[in-house]
Design a protein around this motif. Structure first.
Motif, PDB file in Angstrom:
ATOM      1  N   ASP A 171      40.999  75.883  -6.040  1.00 27.65           N
ATOM      2  CA  ASP A 171      41.984  75.328  -4.798  1.00 27.65           C
ATOM      3  C   ASP A 171      43.498  75.974  -4.982  1.00 27.65           C
ATOM      4  O   ASP A 171      43.869  75.672  -5.868  1.00 27.65           O
ATOM      5  N   GLU A 172      43.839  76.721  -4.044  1.00 30.91           N
ATOM      6  CA  GLU A 172      45.089  77.503  -4.020  1.00 30.91           C
ATOM      7  C   GLU A 172      46.446  76.583  -4.283  1.00 30.91           C
ATOM      8  O   GLU A 172      47.112  77.014  -5.104  1.00 30.91           O
ATOM      9  N   ALA A 173      46.237  75.468  -3.567  1.00 32.21           N
ATOM     10  CA  ALA A 173      47.512  74.558  -3.730  1.00 32.21           C
ATOM     11  C   ALA A 173      47.643  73.948  -4.940  1.00 32.21           C
ATOM     12  O   ALA A 173      48.639  73.922  -5.701  1.00 32.21           O
ATOM     13  N   LEU A 174      46.313  73.457  -5.752  1.00 31.86           N
ATOM     14  CA  LEU A 174      46.473  72.861  -7.036  1.00 31.86           C
ATOM     15  C   LEU A 174      46.739  74.102  -8.002  1.00 31.86           C
ATOM     16  O   LEU A 174      47.501  73.843  -8.964  1.00 31.86           O
ATOM     17  N   ALA A 175      46.217  75.176  -7.743  1.00 29.00           N
ATOM     18  CA  ALA A 175      46.546  76.339  -8.615  1.00 29.00           C
ATOM     19  C   ALA A 175      48.234  76.737  -8.767  1.00 29.00           C
ATOM     20  O   ALA A 175      48.563  77.194  -9.586  1.00 29.00           O
ATOM     21  N   GLN A 176      48.787  76.484  -7.545  1.00 24.94           N
ATOM     22  CA  GLN A 176      50.186  76.755  -7.198  1.00 24.94           C
ATOM     23  C   GLN A 176      50.943  75.502  -8.443  1.00 24.94           C
ATOM     24  O   GLN A 176      51.586  76.095  -9.285  1.00 24.94           O
ATOM     25  N   ASP A 177      50.400  74.527  -8.126  1.00 19.86           N
ATOM     26  CA  ASP A 177      50.861  73.350  -9.173  1.00 19.86           C
ATOM     27  C   ASP A 177      50.811  73.478 -10.387  1.00 19.86           C
ATOM     28  O   ASP A 177      51.621  73.285 -11.522  1.00 19.86           O
ATOM     29  N   ALA A 178      49.709  73.901 -10.711  1.00 14.70           N
ATOM     30  CA  ALA A 178      49.117  74.239 -12.136  1.00 14.70           C
ATOM     31  C   ALA A 178      49.925  75.108 -12.888  1.00 14.70           C
ATOM     32  O   ALA A 178      50.344  75.212 -13.930  1.00 14.70           O
ATOM     33  N   ILE A 231      46.730  78.132 -23.106  1.00 13.60           N
ATOM     34  CA  ILE A 231      47.464  76.882 -22.660  1.00 13.60           C
ATOM     35  C   ILE A 231      46.894  76.869 -20.997  1.00 13.60           C
ATOM     36  O   ILE A 231      46.539  75.553 -20.583  1.00 13.60           O
ATOM     37  N   THR A 232      46.674  77.806 -20.320  1.00 11.73           N
ATOM     38  CA  THR A 232      46.030  77.857 -19.217  1.00 11.73           C
ATOM     39  C   THR A 232      44.859  77.150 -18.815  1.00 11.73           C
ATOM     40  O   THR A 232      44.597  76.300 -18.303  1.00 11.73           O
ATOM     41  N   TYR A 233      43.846  77.614 -19.904  1.00 15.66           N
ATOM     42  CA  TYR A 233      42.368  76.882 -19.863  1.00 15.66           C
ATOM     43  C   TYR A 233      42.457  75.505 -20.220  1.00 15.66           C
ATOM     44  O   TYR A 233      41.936  74.649 -19.683  1.00 15.66           O
ATOM     45  N   ASN A 234      43.203  75.127 -21.328  1.00  9.17           N
ATOM     46  CA  ASN A 234      43.438  73.958 -21.775  1.00  9.17           C
ATOM     47  C   ASN A 234      44.005  72.939 -20.640  1.00  9.17           C
ATOM     48  O   ASN A 234      43.167  71.946 -20.264  1.00  9.17           O
ATOM     49  N   PHE A 235      45.076  73.272 -19.841  1.00  9.74           N
ATOM     50  CA  PHE A 235      45.435  72.513 -18.623  1.00  9.74           C
ATOM     51  C   PHE A 235      44.396  72.386 -17.750  1.00  9.74           C
ATOM     52  O   PHE A 235      44.259  71.390 -17.013  1.00  9.74           O
ATOM     53  N   CYS A 236      43.839  73.420 -17.270  1.00  2.00           N
ATOM     54  CA  CYS A 236      42.752  73.182 -16.162  1.00  2.00           C
ATOM     55  C   CYS A 236      41.660  72.617 -16.368  1.00  2.00           C
ATOM     56  O   CYS A 236      41.155  71.478 -15.768  1.00  2.00           O
ATOM     57  N   ILE A 237      41.111  72.456 -17.808  1.00  2.00           N
ATOM     58  CA  ILE A 237      39.999  71.718 -18.232  1.00  2.00           C
ATOM     59  C   ILE A 237      40.433  70.166 -18.268  1.00  2.00           C
ATOM     60  O   ILE A 237      39.852  69.353 -17.806  1.00  2.00           O
ATOM     61  N   ASP A 238      41.794  69.896 -18.888  1.00  2.00           N
ATOM     62  CA  ASP A 238      42.253  68.873 -18.766  1.00  2.00           C
ATOM     63  C   ASP A 238      42.249  67.907 -17.495  1.00  2.00           C
ATOM     64  O   ASP A 238      41.842  67.023 -17.346  1.00  2.00           O
ATOM     65  N   PHE A 239      42.886  68.967 -16.690  1.00  2.00           N
ATOM     66  CA  PHE A 239      42.912  68.370 -15.204  1.00  2.00           C
ATOM     67  C   PHE A 239      41.600  68.152 -14.463  1.00  2.00           C
ATOM     68  O   PHE A 239      41.545  67.066 -13.949  1.00  2.00           O
ATOM     69  N   ILE A 295      27.707  77.902 -12.498  1.00  2.00           N
ATOM     70  CA  ILE A 295      27.698  77.131 -13.711  1.00  2.00           C
ATOM     71  C   ILE A 295      28.674  76.123 -13.701  1.00  2.00           C
ATOM     72  O   ILE A 295      29.798  76.122 -13.053  1.00  2.00           O
ATOM     73  N   PRO A 296      28.497  75.022 -14.635  1.00  2.00           N
ATOM     74  CA  PRO A 296      29.727  74.014 -14.774  1.00  2.00           C
ATOM     75  C   PRO A 296      31.131  74.761 -15.270  1.00  2.00           C
ATOM     76  O   PRO A 296      31.127  75.941 -15.920  1.00  2.00           O
ATOM     77  N   THR A 297      32.117  74.348 -14.741  1.00  2.00           N
ATOM     78  CA  THR A 297      33.470  74.981 -14.748  1.00  2.00           C
ATOM     79  C   THR A 297      33.929  75.191 -16.438  1.00  2.00           C
ATOM     80  O   THR A 297      34.362  76.190 -16.907  1.00  2.00           O
ATOM     81  N   GLY A 298      33.349  74.156 -17.458  1.00  3.52           N
ATOM     82  CA  GLY A 298      33.478  74.089 -18.518  1.00  3.52           C
ATOM     83  C   GLY A 298      32.747  75.590 -19.262  1.00  3.52           C
ATOM     84  O   GLY A 298      33.324  76.328 -20.112  1.00  3.52           O
TER      85      GLY A 298
END
Lengths: 202, 98
Positions: A58-65, A93-101, A146-149
């Motif tokens: 999602d591009e909007a979520l990606a901007q905020d992230a 940090i990027t992977y950690n943030f996205c997985i947490d989100f 495949i699953p995002t993780g």
């Protein structure tokens, strides 16, 4: 405030553009000038944004992230130890943030194959070459399914060359747990590949 | 460079990263403004705290009856009390100040 001479004219040939990440970080920590941080932002923002789009879809979520990830990077820059490359640190940090989100958003859904209720038994190891030599567009399709993780862990290992230790630190898991997750993710990727491209069995 | 290219040729993940990064637009200018705004604000407040926090604590301490004098100033006052001060403006026997 005075502007450092190397910033004047914004020439791409300025000495600052040739400095390594490590040198720019040292300059930033010494002077606390946000201009130095801007150089790091310019170097990595598109790659971070691209990873966020790929994981969050999602591009909007990606901007905020991207904004939050760079704020995190800024706040923790003094803690960056040069045990790993700066790029590896930024991507972790990027992977950690996205997985947490994604974990917070999809509370009930498992992000990794091995977190699913009945993870499949793994008999054989999938060779690295089966994934590394896959046609790019097919690999892209497989990673989407495949699953995002699983996708994140394969990207960390094969795209960003992160070591098992670095992946373990990023996901706050033991190294043996990470080895198992990679094994299952490879297995999942191969199964998806076989399902969607049955004529290309290898 | 050549080895990186050959490595990329064997690694579809890296090729995919290249393609995706080239296709991805830059994050919006608003995102950059927000990130750099945060960086500037945090840097500014950090400097303010570093410069003025010790003075502010001294003032608060003085306000509540403590001493906000530095160690050197306290020593000078103690010297004055002991009568051992050294002042260049002492009057010479000739009657002229130094």
């Amino acid at each position: 405030m005075k502007t450092p001479s190397s910033f004047r004219g914004k020439s791409s040939k300025s000495p600052l553009s040739k400095k390594t990440d490590s040198e720019v970080i040292k300059l930033y920590l010494k002077t606390q000038r946000s201009d130095y941080f801007a150089i790091l932002y310019k170097r990595y923002s598109t790659k971070v944004f691209s990873k966020c789009i790929s994981l969050l879809k999602d591009e909007a979520l990606a901007q905020d992230a991207t904004q939050e990830i760079f704020t995190k990077i800024f706040l923790n820059l003094s803690k960056f130890s040069e045990r790993s490359k700066f790029s590896t640190w930024v991507y972790s940090i990027t992977y950690n943030f996205c997985i947490d989100f994604l974990r917070k958003r999809k509370k009930s859904k498992a992000l990794f194959s091995d977190e699913m209720e009945n993870p499949p038994d793994i008999v054989d190891d999938v060779p690295d070459s089966a994934l590394l030599e896959m046609e790019v567009l097919k690999l892209k399709k497989v990673l989407e399914l495949i699953p995002t993780g699983d996708k994140a862990i394969l990207l960390m290992k094969y795209q960003d060359d992160m070591s098992i230790k670095e992946i373990a630190a990023t996901l706050d898991k033991s190294e043996s747990a990470i080895k198992m997750k990679i094994k299952r993710a490879k297995h999942k990727a191969q199964n998806v590949y076989r399902d969607i491209f049955p004529s290309n069995l290898n | 460079m050549a080895s990186a290219d050959s490595n990329n040729r064997k690694n579809s993940f890296k090729k995919l990263a290249e393609i995706e990064t080239n296709q991805t637009p830059q994050p919006s200018p608003q995102t950059e403004r927000n990130v750099m705004g945060t960086a500037r604000n945090i840097g500014f407040f950090g400097n303010v705290l570093e410069l003025y926090l010790s003075k502010a604590i001294g003032m608060l301490s003085a306000l509540f009856g403590g001493s906000d004098l530095t160690d050197q100033a306290s020593e000078n006052i103690q010297d004055l009390r002991d009568g051992s001060f050294d002042n260049d403006n002492t009057i010479e026997p000739s009657g002229r100040a130094n």
